[in-house]
Design a protein around this motif. Sequence first.
Motif, PDB file in Angstrom:
ATOM      1  N   ALA A  45       0.810  -1.227   0.000  1.00  0.00           N
ATOM      2  CA  ALA A  45       0.000   0.000   0.000  1.00  0.00           C
ATOM      3  C   ALA A  45       0.841   1.273   0.000  1.00  0.00           C
ATOM      4  O   ALA A  45       0.361   2.340  -0.384  1.00  0.00           O
ATOM      5  CB  ALA A  45      -0.945   0.005   1.203  1.00  0.00           C
ATOM      6  N   GLU A  46       2.114   1.165   0.445  1.00  0.00           N
ATOM      7  CA  GLU A  46       2.974   2.359   0.486  1.00  0.00           C
ATOM      8  C   GLU A  46       3.731   2.567  -0.820  1.00  0.00           C
ATOM      9  O   GLU A  46       4.459   3.552  -0.969  1.00  0.00           O
ATOM     10  CB  GLU A  46       3.957   2.239   1.654  1.00  0.00           C
ATOM     11  N   ASP A  47       3.577   1.631  -1.743  1.00  0.00           N
ATOM     12  CA  ASP A  47       4.324   1.656  -3.001  1.00  0.00           C
ATOM     13  C   ASP A  47       3.400   2.111  -4.131  1.00  0.00           C
ATOM     14  O   ASP A  47       2.526   1.369  -4.582  1.00  0.00           O
ATOM     15  CB  ASP A  47       4.863   0.231  -3.247  1.00  0.00           C
ATOM     16  N   ALA A  48       3.587   3.360  -4.572  1.00  0.00           N
ATOM     17  CA  ALA A  48       2.716   3.923  -5.616  1.00  0.00           C
ATOM     18  C   ALA A  48       2.735   3.058  -6.872  1.00  0.00           C
ATOM     19  O   ALA A  48       1.713   2.884  -7.541  1.00  0.00           O
ATOM     20  CB  ALA A  48       3.157   5.351  -5.942  1.00  0.00           C
ATOM     21  N   GLY A  49       3.888   2.491  -7.174  1.00  0.00           N
ATOM     22  CA  GLY A  49       4.014   1.644  -8.374  1.00  0.00           C
ATOM     23  C   GLY A  49       3.148   0.402  -8.273  1.00  0.00           C
ATOM     24  O   GLY A  49       2.509  -0.012  -9.254  1.00  0.00           O
ATOM     25  N   ALA A  50       3.102  -0.187  -7.088  1.00  0.00           N
ATOM     26  CA  ALA A  50       2.279  -1.389  -6.899  1.00  0.00           C
ATOM     27  C   ALA A  50       0.801  -1.043  -7.084  1.00  0.00           C
ATOM     28  O   ALA A  50       0.044  -1.791  -7.701  1.00  0.00           O
ATOM     29  CB  ALA A  50       2.537  -1.986  -5.511  1.00  0.00           C
ATOM     30  N   SER A  51       0.398   0.110  -6.552  1.00  0.00           N
ATOM     31  CA  SER A  51      -1.012   0.512  -6.715  1.00  0.00           C
ATOM     32  C   SER A  51      -1.348   0.715  -8.182  1.00  0.00           C
ATOM     33  O   SER A  51      -2.401   0.285  -8.661  1.00  0.00           O
ATOM     34  CB  SER A  51      -1.301   1.779  -5.915  1.00  0.00           C
ATOM     35  N   LYS A  52      -0.440   1.353  -8.920  1.00  0.00           N
ATOM     36  CA  LYS A  52      -0.686   1.554 -10.361  1.00  0.00           C
ATOM     37  C   LYS A  52      -0.827   0.216 -11.064  1.00  0.00           C
ATOM     38  O   LYS A  52      -1.665   0.050 -11.956  1.00  0.00           O
ATOM     39  CB  LYS A  52       0.462   2.350 -10.989  1.00  0.00           C
ATOM     40  N   ALA A  53      -0.001  -0.742 -10.664  1.00  0.00           N
ATOM     41  CA  ALA A  53      -0.062  -2.076 -11.286  1.00  0.00           C
ATOM     42  C   ALA A  53      -1.396  -2.757 -10.974  1.00  0.00           C
ATOM     43  O   ALA A  53      -1.953  -3.476 -11.816  1.00  0.00           O
ATOM     44  CB  ALA A  53       1.112  -2.927 -10.809  1.00  0.00           C
ATOM     45  N   ALA A  57      -3.933  -4.174 -13.797  1.00  0.00           N
ATOM     46  CA  ALA A  57      -4.313  -5.595 -13.882  1.00  0.00           C
ATOM     47  C   ALA A  57      -5.832  -5.763 -13.893  1.00  0.00           C
ATOM     48  O   ALA A  57      -6.379  -6.628 -14.562  1.00  0.00           O
ATOM     49  CB  ALA A  57      -3.691  -6.373 -12.723  1.00  0.00           C
ATOM     50  N   LYS A  58      -6.532  -4.913 -13.130  1.00  0.00           N
ATOM     51  CA  LYS A  58      -7.990  -5.020 -13.038  1.00  0.00           C
ATOM     52  C   LYS A  58      -8.717  -4.281 -14.165  1.00  0.00           C
ATOM     53  O   LYS A  58      -9.915  -4.482 -14.362  1.00  0.00           O
ATOM     54  CB  LYS A  58      -8.489  -4.393 -11.713  1.00  0.00           C
ATOM     55  N   ASN A 147     -11.176  -9.126  -9.050  1.00  0.00           N
ATOM     56  CA  ASN A 147     -11.889  -9.401 -10.284  1.00  0.00           C
ATOM     57  C   ASN A 147     -11.484  -8.376 -11.328  1.00  0.00           C
ATOM     58  O   ASN A 147     -10.982  -7.301 -10.993  1.00  0.00           O
ATOM     59  CB  ASN A 147     -13.407  -9.283 -10.039  1.00  0.00           C
ATOM     60  N   THR A 148     -11.725  -8.685 -12.587  1.00  0.00           N
ATOM     61  CA  THR A 148     -11.643  -7.664 -13.624  1.00  0.00           C
ATOM     62  C   THR A 148     -12.695  -6.616 -13.303  1.00  0.00           C
ATOM     63  O   THR A 148     -13.805  -6.961 -12.894  1.00  0.00           O
ATOM     64  CB  THR A 148     -11.925  -8.289 -15.005  1.00  0.00           C
ATOM     65  N   SER A 149     -12.353  -5.354 -13.471  1.00  0.00           N
ATOM     66  CA  SER A 149     -13.270  -4.265 -13.150  1.00  0.00           C
ATOM     67  C   SER A 149     -14.631  -4.492 -13.825  1.00  0.00           C
ATOM     68  O   SER A 149     -14.699  -4.829 -14.998  1.00  0.00           O
ATOM     69  CB  SER A 149     -12.659  -2.951 -13.630  1.00  0.00           C
ATOM     70  N   GLY A 150     -15.703  -4.341 -13.038  1.00  0.00           N
ATOM     71  CA  GLY A 150     -17.055  -4.491 -13.581  1.00  0.00           C
ATOM     72  C   GLY A 150     -17.639  -5.887 -13.442  1.00  0.00           C
ATOM     73  O   GLY A 150     -18.847  -6.067 -13.554  1.00  0.00           O
ATOM     74  N   ASP A 163     -10.147 -14.429 -14.154  1.00  0.00           N
ATOM     75  CA  ASP A 163     -10.034 -12.998 -14.481  1.00  0.00           C
ATOM     76  C   ASP A 163      -8.587 -12.514 -14.618  1.00  0.00           C
ATOM     77  O   ASP A 163      -8.304 -11.648 -15.438  1.00  0.00           O
ATOM     78  CB  ASP A 163     -10.717 -12.135 -13.389  1.00  0.00           C
ATOM     79  N   LEU A 164      -7.684 -13.020 -13.778  1.00  0.00           N
ATOM     80  CA  LEU A 164      -6.382 -12.348 -13.644  1.00  0.00           C
ATOM     81  C   LEU A 164      -5.163 -13.208 -13.957  1.00  0.00           C
ATOM     82  O   LEU A 164      -4.026 -12.725 -13.871  1.00  0.00           O
ATOM     83  CB  LEU A 164      -6.240 -11.767 -12.223  1.00  0.00           C
ATOM     84  N   SER A 165      -5.364 -14.460 -14.316  1.00  0.00           N
ATOM     85  CA  SER A 165      -4.229 -15.319 -14.632  1.00  0.00           C
ATOM     86  C   SER A 165      -3.426 -14.709 -15.780  1.00  0.00           C
ATOM     87  O   SER A 165      -4.000 -14.245 -16.760  1.00  0.00           O
ATOM     88  CB  SER A 165      -4.752 -16.707 -15.012  1.00  0.00           C
ATOM     89  N   GLY A 166      -2.096 -14.674 -15.614  1.00  0.00           N
ATOM     90  CA  GLY A 166      -1.233 -14.082 -16.634  1.00  0.00           C
ATOM     91  C   GLY A 166      -1.009 -12.591 -16.438  1.00  0.00           C
ATOM     92  O   GLY A 166      -0.160 -11.989 -17.091  1.00  0.00           O
ATOM     93  N   LYS A 167      -1.782 -11.994 -15.500  1.00  0.00           N
ATOM     94  CA  LYS A 167      -1.665 -10.536 -15.294  1.00  0.00           C
ATOM     95  C   LYS A 167      -1.032 -10.178 -13.956  1.00  0.00           C
ATOM     96  O   LYS A 167      -0.705  -9.016 -13.718  1.00  0.00           O
ATOM     97  CB  LYS A 167      -3.056  -9.890 -15.358  1.00  0.00           C
ATOM     98  N   ILE A 168      -0.926 -11.152 -13.046  1.00  0.00           N
ATOM     99  CA  ILE A 168      -0.369 -10.869 -11.715  1.00  0.00           C
ATOM    100  C   ILE A 168       0.639 -11.963 -11.341  1.00  0.00           C
ATOM    101  O   ILE A 168       0.702 -13.003 -11.988  1.00  0.00           O
ATOM    102  CB  ILE A 168      -1.480 -10.776 -10.637  1.00  0.00           C
ATOM    103  N   ASP A 169       1.442 -11.716 -10.296  1.00  0.00           N
ATOM    104  CA  ASP A 169       2.533 -12.636  -9.979  1.00  0.00           C
ATOM    105  C   ASP A 169       2.045 -13.941  -9.353  1.00  0.00           C
ATOM    106  O   ASP A 169       2.561 -15.005  -9.672  1.00  0.00           O
ATOM    107  CB  ASP A 169       3.523 -11.947  -9.025  1.00  0.00           C
TER     108      ASP A 169
END
Length: 350
Positions: A45-53, A57-58, A147-150, A163-169
Amino acid sequence: MNTQIIKVDPEHPDIEQIRIAAKILREGGLVAFPTETVYGLGGDAEDAGASKAIYAAKGRPSDNPLIVHICDYSQLVKISSSLPPEAKKLSDAFWPGPMTLIVNKNDVIPHETTGGLDTVAVRFPSHPVANALIRESGCMIAAPSANTSGRPSPTKAEHVIHDLSGKIDAIIDGGPVQIGLESTIVDLTEDVPTILRPGYINKEMLESVVGEVRIDPGILGKENVHVRPKAPGMRYKHYAPKGNLKIVSGDQDKVIAEINRLAEEGENDGKKVGIIATEETKRFYKRGKVISIGDRTDEYEIAHNLFDVLRQMDEYGAELIYSEEFSTPKIGNAIMNRLLKAAAHQVIEV
Ligand code: TXA
Ligand code: MG
């Protein structure tokens, strides 16, 4: 990106497995994990880059803030600029658990995490896996629903994988979640605590601890669709299945008759029809794909199954979906809030 699936026992997660995920978070990566409400997609939560990611992803609009997940009350103190007395009272009563508090933030959490707002949403989850992950990573974890947004929020690891396989670690698979609806959001930045999103912790439960509680008029349904909900995420069309979902409301016999009529009409038009029924009513439907959401008298079961049933309708390829209404006593508000949004407020009264 190759998404690692980490399977754990939800009650007694193997700490070595949790450490693999914790390390990914510390290095700025994204890990989906189970909580007692729905699966979350976590980053530091303190890492702006992680939030952008997370937003990327969503496919989530970047003005829709994330919830910061903590494992100790002191972390709420650390990231807020001031805390009203209700914060301690509510957290003593309902944390760890399915309640999110909105408070004024200081500079610890970056604006990338809060969608540019000067307030921050904070939750102390009770799920053993979520707890262990926050503790082992040493991070506060920013996590929206995974989930994917929506789309409907994920209540099983399979939903997240879809929803997210291939998009997150990584995805921690801890089996199905317990509650199945997202946390109750309580805004503590106004003069009276205000519910921005209904959930398992209902208004009466909150009032028994802090006295008067309001409900954001923006989430109160049809008569109020012109009022803008305060929580940005409540403004978007959400939880929507791909088919056109309508809720049929009224006396049970009339509802069944009308759904049967609509289903027949739809099938005669060559459409794939889905029906969301209950254990008590499912045998009365003659057409379409009938999915029971649970026992009508067990509102916790209905809550638990709702998002999964909406996803099953997509898998079936339902083009028209008709649902009964579930205005149950304790969390009926929370259930109908999701269902009405999924139906874009299309209700047929009979
Ligand atoms: O149960 C839950 O709350 C799950 C699990 C993973 O903890 N999380 C979740 O997150 O549902 P998300 O991002 O899907 O929903 C967060 C909601 C959104 O409607 C967002 O707009 C609202 O919380 N929110 C977050 N921060 C806010 C803030 N500072 N002010 C108003 N609304 C806020
Ligand atoms: Mg969400």
